[in-house]
Write an enzyme that holds these catalytic residues in place. Structure first.
Site, PDB file in Angstrom:
ATOM      1  N   GLU A   1       0.855  -1.189   0.000  1.00  0.00           N
ATOM      2  CA  GLU A   1       0.000   0.000   0.000  1.00  0.00           C
ATOM      3  C   GLU A   1       0.888   1.233   0.000  1.00  0.00           C
ATOM      4  O   GLU A   1       1.790   1.369   0.834  1.00  0.00           O
ATOM      5  CB  GLU A   1      -0.920  -0.012   1.230  1.00  0.00           C
ATOM      6  N   ARG A   2       0.628   2.107  -0.959  1.00  0.00           N
ATOM      7  CA  ARG A   2       1.427   3.344  -1.118  1.00  0.00           C
ATOM      8  C   ARG A   2       2.908   3.047  -1.305  1.00  0.00           C
ATOM      9  O   ARG A   2       3.770   3.825  -0.859  1.00  0.00           O
ATOM     10  CB  ARG A   2       1.251   4.288   0.074  1.00  0.00           C
TER      11      ARG A   2
ATOM     12  N   GLU B   1     -10.585   4.528   9.354  1.00  0.00           N
ATOM     13  CA  GLU B   1     -10.796   4.207   7.937  1.00  0.00           C
ATOM     14  C   GLU B   1     -11.452   2.830   7.760  1.00  0.00           C
ATOM     15  O   GLU B   1     -11.023   2.023   6.938  1.00  0.00           O
ATOM     16  CB  GLU B   1      -9.480   4.308   7.162  1.00  0.00           C
TER      17      GLU B   1
ATOM     18  N   ASP C   1      -2.672  14.250   7.390  1.00  0.00           N
ATOM     19  CA  ASP C   1      -2.200  12.990   6.809  1.00  0.00           C
ATOM     20  C   ASP C   1      -1.006  13.170   5.876  1.00  0.00           C
ATOM     21  O   ASP C   1      -1.177  13.112   4.656  1.00  0.00           O
ATOM     22  CB  ASP C   1      -3.359  12.327   6.039  1.00  0.00           C
TER      23      ASP C   1
ATOM     24  N   GLU D   1       3.857   9.021  -0.698  1.00  0.00           N
ATOM     25  CA  GLU D   1       2.449   8.937  -1.088  1.00  0.00           C
ATOM     26  C   GLU D   1       1.931  10.261  -1.630  1.00  0.00           C
ATOM     27  O   GLU D   1       1.188  10.295  -2.604  1.00  0.00           O
ATOM     28  CB  GLU D   1       1.597   8.503   0.125  1.00  0.00           C
TER      29      GLU D   1
END
Ligand code: GCW
Length: 706
Positions: free
Chosen positions: A173-174, A297, A370, A398
């Site tokens: 992820e990312r 999330e 973030d 990211e």
């Protein structure tokens, strides 16, 4: 004769220039040219750690072409490696200093014994010895004199940990450097040689812990099948003193254990975790603990059962405690509640302070939203005193151009770590409130979300390696400057020639501010394209989407102005900061302009400190970012003779992408915001080359990179 000579010269030039480098050795390149004419060492006396000695010997033979043999007797120019128990080291009278330096600290000292010069690297424990060896090697690699040394070092943070957002299916992820380095499919039977390389690289910069899997964790990581695989990775990292941690899914007792629920107050659930933790420690005796993303999330957590984050964290902490394990509990929580997203972590966690067990540490992202290109520090830093807090930095880019843009993050992290929270008066920097200086807690830690993948060069962009390096160095010693770290990294990764190091270092040191300028200057944030976070989409408006996942929520552009009002008249996020930081941010006159639109909704004709109105300044900033990337291209193109062809063209082609992307960002943002400001783009700056409507049609399919 002449022709032959030319040919020979040509060949020499060719071999010098074309020696292909793929970046796989990272900064652990031990170049023959780096050792002076007279080698500083003729022998090595090793009293304990074989890994430290092996590392030195390996590097030595790469540098000199000959081995450094272990000697029985100390002679001239001997390198003496040893832990405190070694008699020779005792005689040097450094026992008490070594004890003060702790198990990870070390002393490097040049001493004269009779007619002999010896260099001593000593530590109270083997871990420190290994770090001491890497320190000495770094000095040799960067061309520093090693004949008169008197160095004592110990790390500022106890736990210096990477967070891999790696999924069990091999995706990251990312992650922008290919698939995961962890080959779950092949484990436990096949051991990739990269595990050891990974361990060496991390140990060389003082990283002593790693979380192997994504915080968006699946329960499967805790199955026996996976724990057997984790055990093998842990055994590869252990000789380099890197402890393994795992991200866990809070619903594991129900999903894996078949229990009715995963309520932390349910005794069966507590028992399940105890049994699971015992199983883990049976397999991996030096296991570090858990990292937890809960009620964030869409992930499960204690609040699903009406319990608090503290109750959830404490249950896990109790299971880990008998083994010395810890819980890193993330504060990255926010809901579409109508409350300013930037306020939510503080609102959620401050009331819980002091309620967490001693082996819980709250992991807080550097900023309150973030990992945006620039954020103020999160107000939890400094405010949370009773419970230990650790910073989470994002090494993977990211929100900073993935592995296409050259962005050196040493400068960003220094700004953050040195931000003054004022919570215990002046000089209560984020670093000092988290490293144990101001609020002593049993543990201190700092995490970095890794940018590592299976790409040959590990990080996608050759210069992204510098961010991995910088994270480790700052975690070890946050007082090091971004400049010194970049300097070290360049000399080790490329060459020591000043003609290269100086201009390229300047480029690195400017690169973060430059990226902020062409992406989100003056405190703008989160105006990225939906989901992939690569390009600009300030207009993005998806019906039914969570408003706090859409750019207009953050920029609030209208014909009146732009920016998020977080003052006392707005969301009042400023009040979460200690005095006088709250007043400074609250007042448009004193708020740093770099954060202006983070804290204020500002009229387009607001006068900036340099006399320009806001709209013009915004335009100039975007343009400055574009112009600066072009300067980077010029700088890099001049470096061709210093760099091997492979790395040269790799970086060159990525700078071209960065240059095009910068124009894309500038045009998209200025043309879109212009529909609100209704003002001309100042005539002195370069005109847009895109049509807004055409930019709105760009849809990148980057899902697989996430
Ligand atoms: O920034 C967001 C990312 C998610 C990430 C999340 C987090 C791992 O877009 O990909 O999930 O933060 O930090 O938990």
């Amino acid at each position: 004769m002449k022709i032959k000579l030319y040919l020979l010269l040509f060949c020499l030039v060719l071999t010098f220039q074309l020696k292909a480098e793929d970046g796989s050795r990272l900064w652990l390149r031990f170049q023959p040219r780096q050792v002076s004419e007279t080698p500083p060492f003729t022998g090595l006396k090793n009293s304990s750690s074989s890994v430290a000695a092996e590392e030195f010997q390996r590097a030595w033979s790469e540098m000199t072409g000959s081995p450094l043999t272990v000697t029985k007797k100390v002679k001239n120019n001997t390198l003496l490696l040893g832990t405190i128990k070694e008699r020779d080291i005792h005689r040097l009278n450094i026992g008490s200093e070594l004890l003060a330096a702790g198990p990870e600290g070390y002393i490097i000292r040049s001493v004269r014994r009779g007619n002999n010069n010896i260099t001593v690297v000593a530590s109270a424990d083997e871990q420190g010895l290994l770090y001491g060896v890497y320190h000495l090697l770094r000095m040799i690699q960067t061309g520093q004199p090693t004949d008169n040394l008197d160095i004592t070092e110990k790390p500022r943070y106890d736990i210096r940990i990477l967070n891999h957002w790696d999924n069990l299916d091999g995706t990251v992820e990312r992650g922008y450097a290919g698939y995961s380095v962890w080959k779950w499919g092949e484990l436990p039977g096949t051991i990739s040689p990269r595990y050891q390389e990974y361990a060496r690289a991390n140990a060389s910069i003082g990283i002593n812990a790693t979380v192997l899997n994504n915080v968006n964790a699946t329960p499967a990581i805790l199955t026996e099948e996976y724990l057997e695989k984790v055990k093998v990775i842990a055994s590869q990292l252990q000789p380099y003193h890197i402890k393994v941690y795992l991200s866990i899914n809070f619903s594991s007792p129900a999903e894996l254990g078949g229990l009715e629920n995963s309520d932390p107050l349910n005794p069966e659930v507590q028992q399940w975790w105890h049994t699971k933790v015992n199983e883990i420690y049976r397999l991996i005796p030096d296991f570090g603990g858990f990292l937890v993303k809960a009620n964030s999330e869409g992930l499960p957590g204690p609040q699903d059962y009406g319990r608090s984050h503290a109750e959830g964290a404490n249950m896990l902490a109790d299971a880990l405690k008998p083994h010395g394990g810890i819980v890193m509990w993330r504060a990255f929580v926010y809901n579409p509640s109508g409350e300013d997203r930037a306020k939510q972590a503080y609102d959620e966690f401050m009331p819980l302070e002091g309620q967490f067990r001693e082996n819980v540490i709250i992991q807080v992202k550097n900023g309150p939203v973030d990992f945006q290109p620039r954020e103020p520090f999160s107000p939890l830093f400094g405010s949370m005193k009773e419970t230990a807090v650790m910073p989470e930095l994002q090494i993977t880019q990211e929100y900073l151009g993935f592995s296409n843009h050259l962005v050196y993050l040493g400068t960003q992290w220094k700004e953050f770590l040195e931000s003054d929270t004022y919570c215990r008066g002046e000089n209560s920097t984020v670093a000092k409130t988290t490293d144990g200086t101001i609020y002593p807690h049993p543990i201190s830690a700092i995490a970095g979300v890794a940018n590592i993948g299976e790409d040959v060069n590990w990080s996608g962009h050759h210069f992204a390696q510098a961010n991995w390096y910088a994270f480790g160095r700052l975690a070890w010693d946050h007082t090091l400057s971004a400049d010194v770290i970049a300097d070290e990294w360049l000399r080790m990764s490329f060459t020591q020639e000043n003609g290269f190091v100086e201009p390229v270092k300047e480029m690195m040191l400017n690169s973060w501010e430059t990226t902020v300028d062409y992406m989100m200057p003056l405190g703008l944030h989160h105006i990225f394209a939906w989901d992939h976070h690569y390009g600009p989409e300030p207009w993005c408006d998806i019906p039914d989407a969570r408003p706090d996942w859409l750019p207009p929520y953050y920029h609030n552009a209208s014909e009146k102005g732009i920016g998020f009002d977080r003052t006392a008249n707005g969301s009042d996020a400023v009040s979460q900061y200690c005095s006088p930081v709250d007043e400074i941010y609250n007042n448009i006159e004193t708020c740093p302009e770099e954060l202006l639109l983070w804290f204020h909704h500002v009229p387009w004709d607001h006068r900036m400190k340099n006399g320009r109105i806001l709209w013009d300044e915004l335009s100039y900033r975007y343009d400055a970012g574009v112009q600066q990337v072009r300067e980077f291209q010029k700088t890099w193109d001049r470096m061709e003779s210093f760099v091997d062809a492979d790395r040269f063209s790799h970086v060159q082609s990525r700078l071209k992408i960065q240059s095009r992307d910068a124009v894309w960002w500038k045009d998209a943002c200025l043309l879109y915001f212009q529909t609100h400001s209704g003002r001309p783009i100042p005539y002195a700056i370069e005109r847009p080359v895109h049509e807004l409507e055409a930019l709105k049609k760009i849809k990148l399919d980057l899902k697989h990179h996430n």
